[in-house]
Scaffold this motif. Sequence first.
Motif, PDB file in Angstrom:
ATOM      1  N   GLN A 111       0.826  -1.204   0.000  1.00  0.00           N
ATOM      2  CA  GLN A 111       0.000   0.000   0.000  1.00  0.00           C
ATOM      3  C   GLN A 111       0.863   1.257   0.000  1.00  0.00           C
TER       4      GLN A 111
ATOM      5  N   ILE B  22       1.759   1.831  -3.587  1.00  0.00           N
ATOM      6  CA  ILE B  22       0.605   2.303  -4.353  1.00  0.00           C
ATOM      7  C   ILE B  22       0.289   3.760  -4.023  1.00  0.00           C
TER       8      ILE B  22
ATOM      9  N   LEU C 255      -2.818   3.715 -10.279  1.00  0.00           N
ATOM     10  CA  LEU C 255      -2.284   2.726  -9.345  1.00  0.00           C
ATOM     11  C   LEU C 255      -3.366   2.206  -8.401  1.00  0.00           C
TER      12      LEU C 255
ATOM     13  N   TRP D 288      -4.573  -1.694  -7.830  1.00  0.00           N
ATOM     14  CA  TRP D 288      -4.622  -2.291  -6.490  1.00  0.00           C
ATOM     15  C   TRP D 288      -6.023  -2.805  -6.176  1.00  0.00           C
TER      16      TRP D 288
ATOM     17  N   ALA E 145      -5.871   6.740  -3.255  1.00  0.00           N
ATOM     18  CA  ALA E 145      -4.663   6.966  -4.053  1.00  0.00           C
ATOM     19  C   ALA E 145      -4.761   8.284  -4.817  1.00  0.00           C
TER      20      ALA E 145
END
Length: 213
Positions: A57, A60, A83, A87, A122
């Motif tokens: 994580q 990401i 990204l 994920w 993100a």
Amino acid sequence: MTETEKLQLADILCGVVVPLIVGVIIIALPAIIAPGAAAMFGEMSPIPIILTIGFAQMVILGVPLFLGLIWNKWAGGAAGFLLGTLWYIANAGMYTFDYFAWGYTEWNFFRDVSFLGYIVNAMLIGYIAGSLNKKSFSFKRMLVSSLIASIITAVFQFILNYQFALEPSRNMTLADPGYAFFLIIVPQIALAIIVPIIAKVFTWYGIYPGGRT
């Protein structure tokens, strides 16, 4: 058009050695370090989880955070969308297929709101950091921007996990909310400290949009 400079030792270090070291570290964390930490601290320890899922994580979220700081909010947000989507697809697919294999065919994690939060977070972390930093190369401002963006997204993800996730995911959070929040906040605080340091080093060498290299 100027002639290309001759290959130097620094080029080999930055172009070959450093990426290889980073690649080895990424592989070593889940393959060697995390199992070792599990054996040392126990399977229920948060350390192996932080070294595997937490580290993933961090990657990401770290890329959009970095681009938001060193470039602008739009670059951070766009990178976060790409990204975060990868994920989301990877995790939703993994959990859905795992539960199918265990005989629980009713759970489709592609519609789990907490998993969609990966995309939103993100994007948010890159956009918020970029908006607050405003292309500043001041380490203090980059650090503060990163901390604010990381804390906001960590709290946002915890709320999704606690309130809106599908039952299997939500039950894990409800079983121990403090522990669940700890697993979210620790990697993101670490991220908020590490990324500004990396960004600052990049600025020293002019490695940024419009820089020397």
